[in-house]
Design a protein around this motif. Structure first.
Motif, PDB file in Angstrom:
ATOM      1  N   ALA A   1      -1.100  18.577   3.578  1.00  0.00           N
ATOM      2  CA  ALA A   1      -1.457  17.361   2.848  1.00  0.00           C
ATOM      3  C   ALA A   1      -0.357  16.313   2.954  1.00  0.00           C
ATOM      4  O   ALA A   1      -0.629  15.115   3.084  1.00  0.00           O
ATOM      5  N   ALA A   2       0.907  16.762   2.921  1.00  0.00           N
ATOM      6  CA  ALA A   2       2.031  15.834   3.063  1.00  0.00           C
ATOM      7  C   ALA A   2       2.012  15.169   4.431  1.00  0.00           C
ATOM      8  O   ALA A   2       2.242  13.957   4.560  1.00  0.00           O
TER       9      ALA A   2
ATOM     10  N   ARG B   1       0.860  -1.184   0.000  1.00  0.00           N
ATOM     11  CA  ARG B   1       0.000   0.000   0.000  1.00  0.00           C
ATOM     12  C   ARG B   1       0.899   1.238   0.000  1.00  0.00           C
ATOM     13  O   ARG B   1       1.720   1.407   0.900  1.00  0.00           O
ATOM     14  N   VAL B   2       0.742   2.095  -0.993  1.00  0.00           N
ATOM     15  CA  VAL B   2       1.574   3.291  -1.107  1.00  0.00           C
ATOM     16  C   VAL B   2       0.672   4.510  -1.259  1.00  0.00           C
ATOM     17  O   VAL B   2      -0.525   4.396  -1.564  1.00  0.00           O
ATOM     18  N   GLY B   3       1.249   5.702  -1.061  1.00  0.00           N
ATOM     19  CA  GLY B   3       0.456   6.917  -1.117  1.00  0.00           C
ATOM     20  C   GLY B   3       1.050   7.953  -2.045  1.00  0.00           C
ATOM     21  O   GLY B   3       2.250   7.927  -2.359  1.00  0.00           O
ATOM     22  N   THR B   4       0.208   8.880  -2.501  1.00  0.00           N
ATOM     23  CA  THR B   4       0.662   9.976  -3.353  1.00  0.00           C
ATOM     24  C   THR B   4      -0.245  11.185  -3.141  1.00  0.00           C
ATOM     25  O   THR B   4      -1.384  11.057  -2.671  1.00  0.00           O
ATOM     26  N   LEU B   5       0.239  12.365  -3.505  1.00  0.00           N
ATOM     27  CA  LEU B   5      -0.538  13.598  -3.524  1.00  0.00           C
ATOM     28  C   LEU B   5      -0.797  13.974  -4.975  1.00  0.00           C
ATOM     29  O   LEU B   5       0.063  13.760  -5.841  1.00  0.00           O
TER      30      LEU B   5
ATOM     31  N   ALA C   1      -4.494   8.035  -2.602  1.00  0.00           N
ATOM     32  CA  ALA C   1      -4.219   9.346  -3.194  1.00  0.00           C
ATOM     33  C   ALA C   1      -4.965  10.440  -2.439  1.00  0.00           C
ATOM     34  O   ALA C   1      -6.183  10.345  -2.225  1.00  0.00           O
ATOM     35  N   ILE C   2      -4.246  11.503  -2.048  1.00  0.00           N
ATOM     36  CA  ILE C   2      -4.825  12.624  -1.325  1.00  0.00           C
ATOM     37  C   ILE C   2      -4.768  13.870  -2.209  1.00  0.00           C
ATOM     38  O   ILE C   2      -3.693  14.215  -2.715  1.00  0.00           O
ATOM     39  N   PRO C   3      -5.887  14.581  -2.396  1.00  0.00           N
ATOM     40  CA  PRO C   3      -5.877  15.787  -3.231  1.00  0.00           C
ATOM     41  C   PRO C   3      -5.273  16.981  -2.491  1.00  0.00           C
ATOM     42  O   PRO C   3      -5.422  17.112  -1.274  1.00  0.00           O
TER      43      PRO C   3
ATOM     44  N   LEU D   1      -0.757  12.589   4.488  1.00  0.00           N
ATOM     45  CA  LEU D   1      -0.393  11.391   3.724  1.00  0.00           C
ATOM     46  C   LEU D   1       0.527  10.490   4.532  1.00  0.00           C
ATOM     47  O   LEU D   1       0.340   9.265   4.583  1.00  0.00           O
ATOM     48  N   CYS D   2       1.517  11.083   5.173  1.00  0.00           N
ATOM     49  CA  CYS D   2       2.494  10.284   5.915  1.00  0.00           C
ATOM     50  C   CYS D   2       1.907   9.716   7.207  1.00  0.00           C
ATOM     51  O   CYS D   2       2.539   8.857   7.851  1.00  0.00           O
ATOM     52  N   SER D   3       0.719  10.187   7.585  1.00  0.00           N
ATOM     53  CA  SER D   3       0.039   9.645   8.761  1.00  0.00           C
ATOM     54  C   SER D   3      -0.861   8.466   8.407  1.00  0.00           C
ATOM     55  O   SER D   3      -1.389   7.791   9.297  1.00  0.00           O
TER      56      SER D   3
END
Length: 679
Positions: free
Chosen positions: A556-557, A512-516, A544-546, A560-562
């Motif tokens: 937002a960063a 599971r990975v994340g992006t903005l 994905a976070i807008p 995401l890291c949380s």
């Protein structure tokens, strides 16, 4: 499957043989003399063993190795007498090459000589601590090989490394081909983008083609088995000739390339002498025996006491020309051999197959291309960008370099006025209006938002774009060849498939990975969707976070890291490019690895990137601009993706979050050299 087993078996056998040879070799070494090296230096009294390592058995590398032995002998170091030369050959097997490299740099041999770019790279990697003096030759672009050589004609390099480059005379080959048939307009080339030497030649070839008004069609290959298919595709796309520079993969299957050319009755011309014997029409390349001899003389001087740290890396190009009359007679188009080429050719294949030699290669006068004439007018270039992000600045830097490489002179052939909307969408239409009001002969457009507005406002003046992820979604075209008649350029879609495969292969624990992403940017939405598609194919979930503005980016960063993610895989967009450092800092505090798609992000917290090279992208864009300035219509110039992908790592950043890098991956990655962090 059987092919794989065969390759593994071959590699195992070669490694075993190499190990046996090295174990049996005489490893006695001689203390180095203190006197500087010169032609009068007395040879050592005690025999010492010197490994001479080449990647495969080819005419180029065999000739170079023979020249090395001749050069050493000329200085008094004769094989079997004053020295014992240990010949080693990986036979094109990279695992074998890595094994040999480790064994010959274990401290047993005070001096090692390598022949070929790949041997330079594997030995330099194994010899980072300088346990052996390393002398190299038969390398196209030493500064681009990723071994710490900062630039040519300097001593900015590892102190234990010395050698010389032999950059193939790409410009002379294309000028010669145009002399042999003045109506030459389209050339095709097949090349392996993983070969640094091949990439350097292709980049130079693009610039020369832009200067000459030649369209260069490209086909990427992964192995020699792909050469025939690539050649067929290039001729089907309209190539009037095929060219190969320093690509080892192509040379290993050169007969296949010639076969594809013969079916279409078009010639192959090369930068590798000796290929006329295999069916090439024209070779303009180096005498590698002379190159090897120069390397041998350098090695002898070091054996005599010269300090390798004080020897600059420079180019050595003893040029020669070779022609093939047998190939000439079967061509579709009216190619000829002008008398000046016949008189200078060192080797000619006659129509009956006999071989005629004229002069010694080193005595030939080089074919010197004339500098390009000034353009008929001074073009007014209007460069408009959305913001001054690091990626945009790298693209602009590459664009200016590309114009120079295309033979265009600032102030004589063009002037350039630069404008920026400073990241404000509301300002962008006014900036373009101001550029139009001032007047321009060609607009250079950086970023998707800028192109989106420009194609609505500018209908007749040529537009050349770069730093645009997807020109199709904003209406600039339907395909690479079906596009707005006044628009062309290079689009910069991220290497998302490559990244997804890298994660699955080397970090299977990351599920599971994340992006903005920015929902206001079309290119950002497109990039998010593409990376989502490729990750899902590998069984990886994307969170994905807008984020809509740069001011929102730090929060937002942090959000995401949380999240419950294993890593950050950050896509490319304008907000991210200008604000990446916030994400890098948050991820570092959260001990999350960050994978990215721009090299600049490695300076701002990224750990591993699979990136397009924005400087190269700018250069490729400049080549399209040069074609327009020399009379081509943008409607006839296809859109194109960038050709180069860089796989790099910032080890310091990776270590800071405890990211364990598999050894197999580390061997594939280019290590970011320590520099002052970019703002």
């Amino acid at each position: 499957m059987w092919h794989t087993v065969q390759r593994l078996a071959l590699g195992t056998i070669l490694i075993a043989l190499a190990s046996a040879v090295l174990l049996l070799a005489d490893r006695r070494s001689t203390p180095r003399a203190t006197r500087p090296g010169n032609s009068k230096v007395a040879p050592p009294r005690v025999v010492q063993t010197i490994p001479l390592f080449q990647f495969n058995s080819s005419s180029i590398l065999d000739d170079t190795a023979a020249g090395v032995i001749d050069g050493l002998a000329e200085r008094g170091y004769r094989n079997g007498e004053q020295i014992r030369i240990l010949r080693l050959n990986a036979e094109s097997d990279l695992p074998t090459a890595n094994t040999i490299a480790k064994q010959i740099t274990d401290g047993s041999y005070p001096l090692v000589i390598t022949v070929s770019t790949l041997c330079l790279q594997v030995v330099a990697h194994a010899n980072k601590d300088g346990r052996a003096v390393h002398v190299f030759g038969a390398v196209t672009d030493p500064a681009g090989a990723g071994v710490g050589i900062q630039r040519m004609d300097s001593t900015e390099k590892p102190r234990h490394l010395a050698g010389m480059g032999t950059f193939q005379p790409v410009a002379r080959a294309f000028h010669a081909a145009r002399d042999l048939w003045p109506d030459l307009k389209v050339v095709g080339t097949a090349w392996n983008p993983t070969e640094a030497n091949s990439q350097a030649c292709v980049i130079r070839g693009r610039a020369i083609c832009a200067e000459l008004g030649i369209t260069l069609l490209e086909a990427n290959i992964e192995s020699s088995r792909d050469v025939m298919e690539a050649g067929d595709s290039l001729t089907a796309r309209g190539a009037q000739a095929l060219w190969t520079g320093g690509d080892v993969t192509v040379q290993n299957a050169f007969e296949s390339l010639v076969q594809a050319a013969r079916k279409a009755r078009v010639p192959v011309f090369t930068n590798t002498c000796g290929l006329v014997r295999k069916g090439a029409l024209l070779d303009v390349g180096a005498s590698y025996t002379e190159v090897g001899k120069a390397v041998g003389l350098m090695a002898a001087d070091i054996l005599g006491g010269a300090d390798p740290a004080t020897i600059p890396v420079h180019d050595r190009m003893p040029e020669q020309i070779q022609l093939n009359h047998q190939t000439l007679k079967g061509l579709r188009d009216p190619w000829t051999f002008p008398p000046k080429y016949v008189s200078r050719a060192g080797l000619i294949i006659e129509e009956d197959g006999s071989v005629r030699t004229n002069v010694k290669p080193e005595a030939q006068a080089p074919v010197v291309p004339q500098p390009p004439a000034p353009l008929a007018k001074t073009w007014r270039l209007q460069l408009v960008q959305y913001n001054e992000s690091p990626g945009a600045e790298e693209s602009l830097r590459g664009f200016m370099v590309g114009l120079k490489e295309a033979g265009l002179v600032d102030g004589r052939d063009f002037t350039l006025r630069r404008r920026s909307a400073q990241g404000d969408m509301a300002t962008l239409p006014g900036v373009l209006d101001a550029a139009q009001a001032e007047g321009g002969d060609l607009f250079v457009i950086l970023s998707t938002p800028t192109l989106q507005v420009a194609i609505q406002k500018i209908k007749d003046t040529p537009l050349v774009f770069t730093f645009v992820a997807n020109p199709f979604v904003i209406g600039a075209g339907k395909t690479d060849t079906d596009h707005l008649p006044n628009v062309t350029g290079v689009y910069t879609i991220g290497a998302y498939r490559d990244m997804a495969v890298l994660l699955k292969t080397h970090f299977p624990q990351f599920t599971r990975v994340g992006t903005l992403f920015c929902p206001a940017e079309i290119n950002s939405i497109h990039n998010k969707d593409k990376v989502l598609e490729e990750l899902e194919k590998q069984g990886i979930t994307l969170d994905a976070i807008p984020v809509s503005t740069a001011s929102e980016f730090p929060d937002a960063a942090l959000a995401l890291c949380s999240r419950n993610i294993d890593a950050v895989v950050q896509i490319i967009d304008n907000i991210t490019d200008s604000s990446f450092v916030s994400l890098g800092n948050c991820a570092k505090r959260a001990k999350l690895p960050v994978f990215c798609f721009t090299t600049n992000a490695l300076h701002q917290g990224g750990m591993i990137c699979v990136a397009r090279d924005y400087v190269d992208i700018g250069r490729e864009t400049a080549q399209k601009a040069a074609l327009i300035m020399r009379g081509r219509s943008p409607a006839d110039i296809p859109f194109a993706p960038p050709q180069r992908v860089r796989r790099m790592i910032n080890l310091e950043n990776a270590q800071a979050v405890g990211l364990q890098i598999p050894e197999a991956l580390l061997r594939e990655l280019e290590v970011l050299q320590p520099t002052t962090p970019k703002p």
